[in-house]
Design an enzyme around this catalytic site. Structure first.
Site, PDB file in Angstrom:
ATOM      1  N   HIS A   1       2.236   0.373  16.049  1.00 21.97           N
ATOM      2  CA  HIS A   1       3.107   0.961  15.029  1.00 21.97           C
ATOM      3  C   HIS A   1       4.307   0.055  14.734  1.00 21.97           C
ATOM      4  CE1 HIS A   1       6.212   1.920  18.006  1.00 21.97           C
ATOM      5  NE2 HIS A   1       5.220   2.264  18.811  1.00 21.97           N
TER       6      HIS A   1
ATOM      7  N   GLU B   1       1.061   7.205  23.544  1.00 19.68           N
ATOM      8  CA  GLU B   1       1.688   6.281  24.491  1.00 19.68           C
ATOM      9  C   GLU B   1       1.861   6.946  25.861  1.00 19.68           C
ATOM     10  OE1 GLU B   1       2.086   3.598  25.889  1.00 19.68           O
ATOM     11  OE2 GLU B   1       3.427   2.479  24.557  1.00 19.68           O
TER      12      GLU B   1
END
Length: 421
Positions: free
Chosen positions: A225, A301
């Site tokens: 990202h 994550e």
């Protein structure tokens, strides 16, 4: 013993779980002629449930044609094929009764199983989609309305079933290749597999010791990202924190990545972590490519526990012993109930396997985070856990791994930021 028949079966779910349906076709193995078709909308279910129901329908159709037939079942679900072949254990409560039902339709000695790539299972796939389309309209699939056979390619494209038991052809090819180059075929080991099943499987031969798979690989284009406000400050930012959005710089990076991917035109699917920074990055690409974004929770994550939002120096000052343990062992978790790298690796590898099954032969953009990208790279290289600390991965960078049907993987790209310059 009766004649030989080939079953091709598939199932799908638009949401997993979501509206689901299955398709199955019985073929003459010599001519490729369609002998029977079956499809049904089954309401809300998972992909695996739909796949098992497709197999059951195919076996029943084959039995109706000839109860004594030798049946070769071909599916693009590795999970179903391996479980029905007895090589993987079945622990998921939804799968056990379905597998048991499938096993009782015909005697075990009459049925063999083979995994095939998705592109070779088009007939059954189209039937499953026709069933789901009918269900969307509040109807059930009707044979008279089916176009699956017409759209699935000529009969000469069919592959005849192997002459030996399942796995013999692949194993024999691997041994022959190994003998030519003086390589050893690896022994069996225990691996952790997806769909909550722990199964015994022989690892694939690698390098020159393997029988080459020259088919189209499944390619994961891995996109980290774009930046958030925490990124330039190098603060721990996982799945247990504030779920920050992209910063202005991060949005520019996402647009640059989208422009680069649009110019290449190779991405066919987009999958994203559920966290906001990944969703925003994936949405920027999806808008340019005209694709939908599928969210996979397993791509989130690491949960860094109490360390969320802190810098490395702050963690060193406040939790020195826990940090030392974390740096020394992949099984050590961050302070306050975070996830260890070993835990993350298990869920990432399970998600990888599910995506490989779902998107076989396709190019998939996977928008995720530092740890999942590094973990996928590490697993592809069969590198040790400490290699995670030896990779640089910039915001909005591209990496890529290609996966072949024989189990081998090839790292194609790592930390490419040329589109950001």
């Amino acid at each position: 013993m009766g004649r030989s028949l080939v079953i091709e079966a598939d199932g799908g779910s638009r949401g997993n779980p979501g509206p689901a349906g299955y398709g199955a076709v019985v073929l003459d193995p010599t001519t490729g002629e369609t002998l029977a078709e079956a499809a049904e909308y089954i309401g809300v279910a998972t992909n695996n449930v739909a796949e098992y129901k497709g197999l059951i329908a195919g076996l029943r159709a084959a039995k109706a044609l000839d109860p004594e037939a030798r049946v070769h079942a071909r599916m693009d679900s590795k999970l179903v094929v391996e479980q029905m072949s007895g090589r993987w254990k079945i622990k998921h409560p939804d799968m056990k009764p379905l597998a048991a039902e499938a096993a009782t339709i015909l005697p075990r000695a009459q049925v063999t199983y083979e995994w095939i790539p998705r592109e070779k299972n088009k007939h059954a796939d189209r039937l499953a989609n026709e069933a789901m389309d009918a269900g969307k309209k509040g109807k059930q699939w009707e044979p008279s309305a089916s176009m699956a056979a017409l759209k699935s390619g000529p009969a000469h494209e069919r592959v005849l079933p192997p002459s030996g038991p399942p796995g013999d052809a692949a194993a024999g090819a691997a041994r022959a290749r190994a003998a030519m180059v003086g390589a050893a075929v690896p022994a069996q080991t225990l691996l952790t597999l997806p769909d909550e099943d722990e199964s015994a499987e022989a690892p694939p031969a690698v390098g020159w010791g393997a029988a080459a798979d020259l088919g189209s690989p499944t390619t994961f284009v891995l996109l980290r990202h774009g930046e958030t406000a925490l990124t330039p400050e190098k603060r721990f930012s996982g799945s247990g924190g504030t779920d920050p959005r992209l910063s202005a710089a991060g949005r520019r990076q996402a647009e640059a990545a989208a422009t680069s991917l649009a110019s290449r035109g190779t991405v066919q699917e987009i999958v994203s972590s559920p966290l906001r920074r990944c969703r925003e990055t994936a949405d920027a690409v999806a808008a340019r490519l005209g694709l939908d974004v599928r969210v996979e929770d397993g791509l989130r994550e690491t949960d860094f526990g109490t360390w969320e939002g802190l810098t490395f120096a702050e963690v060193r000052e406040r939790h020195p012993a826990d940090l030392d343990a974390w740096l020394a062992s992949p099984k050590a978790a961050p302070t306050g109930g975070g996830e260890s790298f070993a835990t993350v690796a298990r869920r990432v590898s399970a998600t990888r396997d599910l995506m490989l099954e779902r998107f076989a032969g396709r190019t998939v953009l996977v928008v995720t985070h530092v740890t999942p990208v590094k973990t996928l790279v590490r697993l592809a290289l069969n590198a040790p856990p400490e290699s995670l600390f030896r990779m640089e991965l910039s915001p909005a960078s591209f990496s890529a791994v290609a996966y072949y049907a024989d189990g081998n993987a090839s790292l194609r790209l790592l930390n490419d930021t040329s589109h950001l310059r």
